[in-house]
Design a protein around this motif. Structure first.
Motif, PDB file in Angstrom:
ATOM      1  N   GLU A   1       0.833  -1.197   0.000  1.00 44.83           N
ATOM      2  CA  GLU A   1       0.000   0.000   0.000  1.00 44.83           C
ATOM      3  C   GLU A   1       0.871   1.251   0.000  1.00 44.83           C
ATOM      4  OE1 GLU A   1      -2.776   0.074   3.189  1.00 44.83           O
ATOM      5  OE2 GLU A   1      -3.789  -1.765   2.587  1.00 44.83           O
ATOM      6  N   ALA A   2       1.853   1.274   0.893  1.00 46.34           N
ATOM      7  CA  ALA A   2       2.725   2.443   1.003  1.00 46.34           C
ATOM      8  C   ALA A   2       3.485   2.687  -0.295  1.00 46.34           C
ATOM      9  CB  ALA A   2       3.698   2.256   2.160  1.00 46.34           C
ATOM     10  N   LEU A   3       4.001   1.617  -0.894  1.00 51.71           N
ATOM     11  CA  LEU A   3       4.799   1.750  -2.108  1.00 51.71           C
ATOM     12  C   LEU A   3       3.988   2.255  -3.293  1.00 51.71           C
ATOM     13  CD1 LEU A   3       6.859  -1.556  -1.804  1.00 51.71           C
ATOM     14  CD2 LEU A   3       7.788   0.760  -1.657  1.00 51.71           C
ATOM     15  N   THR A   4       2.744   1.863  -3.373  1.00 53.43           N
ATOM     16  CA  THR A   4       1.925   2.214  -4.536  1.00 53.43           C
ATOM     17  C   THR A   4       1.140   3.518  -4.363  1.00 53.43           C
ATOM     18  OG1 THR A   4       0.150   0.780  -3.707  1.00 53.43           O
ATOM     19  CG2 THR A   4       1.655  -0.159  -5.321  1.00 53.43           C
ATOM     20  N   MET A   5       1.049   4.038  -3.152  1.00 50.20           N
ATOM     21  CA  MET A   5       0.248   5.238  -2.914  1.00 50.20           C
ATOM     22  C   MET A   5       1.067   6.495  -2.657  1.00 50.20           C
ATOM     23  SD  MET A   5      -2.836   3.842  -0.487  1.00 50.20           S
ATOM     24  CE  MET A   5      -3.658   5.420  -0.477  1.00 50.20           C
ATOM     25  N   SER A   6       2.309   6.351  -2.256  1.00 49.78           N
ATOM     26  CA  SER A   6       3.013   7.463  -1.623  1.00 49.78           C
ATOM     27  C   SER A   6       4.080   8.111  -2.495  1.00 49.78           C
ATOM     28  CB  SER A   6       3.691   6.967  -0.336  1.00 49.78           C
ATOM     29  OG  SER A   6       2.808   6.188   0.447  1.00 49.78           O
ATOM     30  N   ASP A   7       4.309   9.399  -2.224  1.00 47.14           N
ATOM     31  CA  ASP A   7       5.469  10.092  -2.774  1.00 47.14           C
ATOM     32  C   ASP A   7       6.699   9.796  -1.927  1.00 47.14           C
ATOM     33  OD1 ASP A   7       4.008  11.569  -4.843  1.00 47.14           O
ATOM     34  OD2 ASP A   7       3.129  12.664  -3.163  1.00 47.14           O
ATOM     35  N   LYS A   8       6.488   9.735  -0.618  1.00 43.32           N
ATOM     36  CA  LYS A   8       7.564   9.424   0.324  1.00 43.32           C
ATOM     37  C   LYS A   8       7.019   8.449   1.373  1.00 43.32           C
ATOM     38  CE  LYS A   8      10.611  12.636  -1.107  1.00 43.32           C
ATOM     39  NZ  LYS A   8      10.642  13.919  -0.387  1.00 43.32           N
ATOM     40  N   ILE A   9       7.938   7.674   1.954  1.00 40.54           N
ATOM     41  CA  ILE A   9       7.568   6.711   2.993  1.00 40.54           C
ATOM     42  C   ILE A   9       8.505   6.877   4.177  1.00 40.54           C
ATOM     43  CG2 ILE A   9       7.296   4.265   3.579  1.00 40.54           C
ATOM     44  CD1 ILE A   9       6.926   3.727   0.567  1.00 40.54           C
ATOM     45  N   LEU A  10       7.920   6.986   5.370  1.00 40.62           N
ATOM     46  CA  LEU A  10       8.692   6.983   6.608  1.00 40.62           C
ATOM     47  C   LEU A  10       8.521   5.606   7.247  1.00 40.62           C
ATOM     48  CD1 LEU A  10      10.323   8.871   8.648  1.00 40.62           C
ATOM     49  CD2 LEU A  10       8.181   8.933   9.942  1.00 40.62           C
ATOM     50  N   ILE A  11       9.599   4.832   7.291  1.00 41.21           N
ATOM     51  CA  ILE A  11       9.544   3.501   7.896  1.00 41.21           C
ATOM     52  C   ILE A  11      10.008   3.611   9.339  1.00 41.21           C
ATOM     53  CG2 ILE A  11      10.403   1.133   7.798  1.00 41.21           C
ATOM     54  CD1 ILE A  11      10.740   1.430   4.819  1.00 41.21           C
ATOM     55  N   ILE A  12       9.130   3.199  10.253  1.00 41.97           N
ATOM     56  CA  ILE A  12       9.402   3.299  11.687  1.00 41.97           C
ATOM     57  C   ILE A  12       9.554   1.900  12.268  1.00 41.97           C
ATOM     58  CG2 ILE A  12       8.586   4.210  13.898  1.00 41.97           C
ATOM     59  CD1 ILE A  12       6.835   6.157  12.377  1.00 41.97           C
ATOM     60  N   ASN A  13      10.551   1.732  13.114  1.00 41.09           N
ATOM     61  CA  ASN A  13      10.758   0.469  13.815  1.00 41.09           C
ATOM     62  C   ASN A  13      11.145   0.760  15.259  1.00 41.09           C
ATOM     63  OD1 ASN A  13      11.113  -2.317  14.255  1.00 41.09           O
ATOM     64  ND2 ASN A  13      13.307  -2.146  13.865  1.00 41.09           N
ATOM     65  N   LYS A  14      10.355   0.247  16.178  1.00 40.30           N
ATOM     66  CA  LYS A  14      10.616   0.423  17.610  1.00 40.30           C
ATOM     67  C   LYS A  14      10.793   1.887  17.987  1.00 40.30           C
ATOM     68  CE  LYS A  14      12.724  -4.153  18.053  1.00 40.30           C
ATOM     69  NZ  LYS A  14      13.952  -4.921  18.392  1.00 40.30           N
ATOM     70  N   GLY A  15       9.949   2.740  17.392  1.00 39.62           N
ATOM     71  CA  GLY A  15       9.923   4.152  17.768  1.00 39.62           C
ATOM     72  C   GLY A  15      10.963   5.025  17.112  1.00 39.62           C
ATOM     73  N   SER A  16      11.785   4.458  16.236  1.00 35.39           N
ATOM     74  CA  SER A  16      12.826   5.237  15.561  1.00 35.39           C
ATOM     75  C   SER A  16      12.674   5.135  14.045  1.00 35.39           C
ATOM     76  CB  SER A  16      14.217   4.740  15.970  1.00 35.39           C
ATOM     77  OG  SER A  16      14.427   4.912  17.354  1.00 35.39           O
ATOM     78  N   VAL A  17      13.224   6.117  13.351  1.00 38.79           N
ATOM     79  CA  VAL A  17      13.166   6.126  11.895  1.00 38.79           C
ATOM     80  C   VAL A  17      14.195   5.155  11.330  1.00 38.79           C
ATOM     81  CG1 VAL A  17      13.508   7.503   9.814  1.00 38.79           C
ATOM     82  CG2 VAL A  17      12.347   8.505  11.784  1.00 38.79           C
ATOM     83  N   SER A  18      13.730   4.197  10.521  1.00 36.57           N
ATOM     84  CA  SER A  18      14.639   3.295   9.825  1.00 36.57           C
ATOM     85  C   SER A  18      15.044   3.849   8.470  1.00 36.57           C
ATOM     86  CB  SER A  18      13.996   1.914   9.645  1.00 36.57           C
ATOM     87  OG  SER A  18      13.957   1.216  10.862  1.00 36.57           O
ATOM     88  N   GLN A  19      14.083   4.508   7.800  1.00 34.05           N
ATOM     89  CA  GLN A  19      14.392   5.127   6.518  1.00 34.05           C
ATOM     90  C   GLN A  19      13.265   6.070   6.128  1.00 34.05           C
ATOM     91  OE1 GLN A  19      15.569   2.373   3.466  1.00 34.05           O
ATOM     92  NE2 GLN A  19      15.982   3.956   1.937  1.00 34.05           N
ATOM     93  N   PHE A  20      13.630   7.146   5.453  1.00 39.71           N
ATOM     94  CA  PHE A  20      12.656   8.070   4.879  1.00 39.71           C
ATOM     95  C   PHE A  20      13.089   8.363   3.450  1.00 39.71           C
ATOM     96  CE2 PHE A  20      11.070  12.567   4.278  1.00 39.71           C
ATOM     97  CZ  PHE A  20       9.748  12.203   4.101  1.00 39.71           C
ATOM     98  N   GLY A  21      12.226   8.034   2.496  1.00 37.22           N
ATOM     99  CA  GLY A  21      12.587   8.274   1.112  1.00 37.22           C
ATOM    100  C   GLY A  21      11.456   7.911   0.186  1.00 37.22           C
ATOM    101  N   SER A  22      11.710   8.050  -1.107  1.00 33.28           N
ATOM    102  CA  SER A  22      10.716   7.688  -2.107  1.00 33.28           C
ATOM    103  C   SER A  22      10.605   6.173  -2.186  1.00 33.28           C
ATOM    104  CB  SER A  22      11.123   8.248  -3.467  1.00 33.28           C
ATOM    105  OG  SER A  22      12.258   7.538  -3.961  1.00 33.28           O
TER     106      SER A  22
END
Length: 250
Positions: A192-213
């Protein structure tokens, strides 16, 4: 347009969010993606103003909203269960929030939202008579007529499947584009995130794992968690990734 600076949140001396930094441009669709318990819903509620922020700042159009009440922020949310009033018909649900806010939307604009979401044939139906996709569209219309500065969506596709799910996905993207409406989506579903978004913020255990297209995340995962979560945990097949982006996963 929207900046989160070093946002942290604790419950019972345990961090559920720690040093979250994020910048979203006007009209962008950004998904907050992560497993259950990662902190993505807490972050959504902090942006909305439903949950207080203990550390950090929320900046919107260069104004600090960190201590501004939810009603005064001008952001609106569509909840996972739609939160429609069962005793009202579809039209009454759509205009419910306008009762105490006269002049927010003109009759022509109201009709534009109804037509855009193809709700005209369903306006007299009670909530129980609406399908899942129709309920989602009514909930979207009810939010749009309030002219939110930011549209927040909590798991908007979780109760839908098949053709209806794809239809709502396209409508959400169309809403963001046509009305230049910054949209933030919480989801646990990578596809869903990959097909809908301009950017994605991936969160794991309360911290940012990655933010990007989506392409950046697929082709340049920042760490093993991102790679595992995107490709293995929810079993998204590599063939689907090829179909999405027309290029191989690096």
């Amino acid at each position: 347009m929207l900046k989160l600076q070093n946002i942290s949140k604790q419950y019972n001396d345990k961090f559920v969010l720690e040093n979250i930094n994020l910048e979203i441009e006007t009209g962008e669709i950004v998904s907050l993606l992560g497993p259950s318990g990662s902190g993505k819903t807490t972050l959504l509620n902090i942006i909305l103003g439903l949950t207080s922020v203990e550390q950090g700042k929320i900046i919107f159009n260069e104004t600090d909203l960190s201590n501004v009440r939810m009603k005064e922020r001008g952001f609106n949310i569509v909840f996972q269960d739609y939160a429609l009033f069962p005793h009202l018909d579809a039209y009454e649900n759509i205009v419910y929030g306008l009762r105490n806010k006269k002049g927010v939307v003109t009759d022509e604009e109201l009709q534009e939202y109804i037509d855009f979401l193809e709700l005209k044939p369903h306006l007299n139906k009670k909530t129980a008579e609406l399908s899942g996709g129709q309920k989602q569209r009514v909930a979207l219309a009810r939010t749009l007529v309030m002219k939110p500065k930011i549209l927040l969506l909590d798991e908007p596709l979780s109760a839908l499947d098949g053709v209806i799910k794809e239809s709502i996905k396209q409508r959400i993207k169309s809403i963001a584009r046509q009305f230049k409406l910054t949209t933030i989506i919480v989801t646990h579903d990578p596809e869903e995130a990959l097909t809908m978004s301009d950017k994605i913020l991936i969160i794991n255990k309360g911290s940012v794992s990655q933010f990007g297209s989506p392409k950046e995340i697929i082709n340049q995962p920042a760490n093993d968690f991102v790679k595992e979560f995107i490709l293995k945990q929810l079993e998204i097949k590599r063939e689907n990734i090829y179909n999405l982006f027309g290029e191989k996963y690096a």
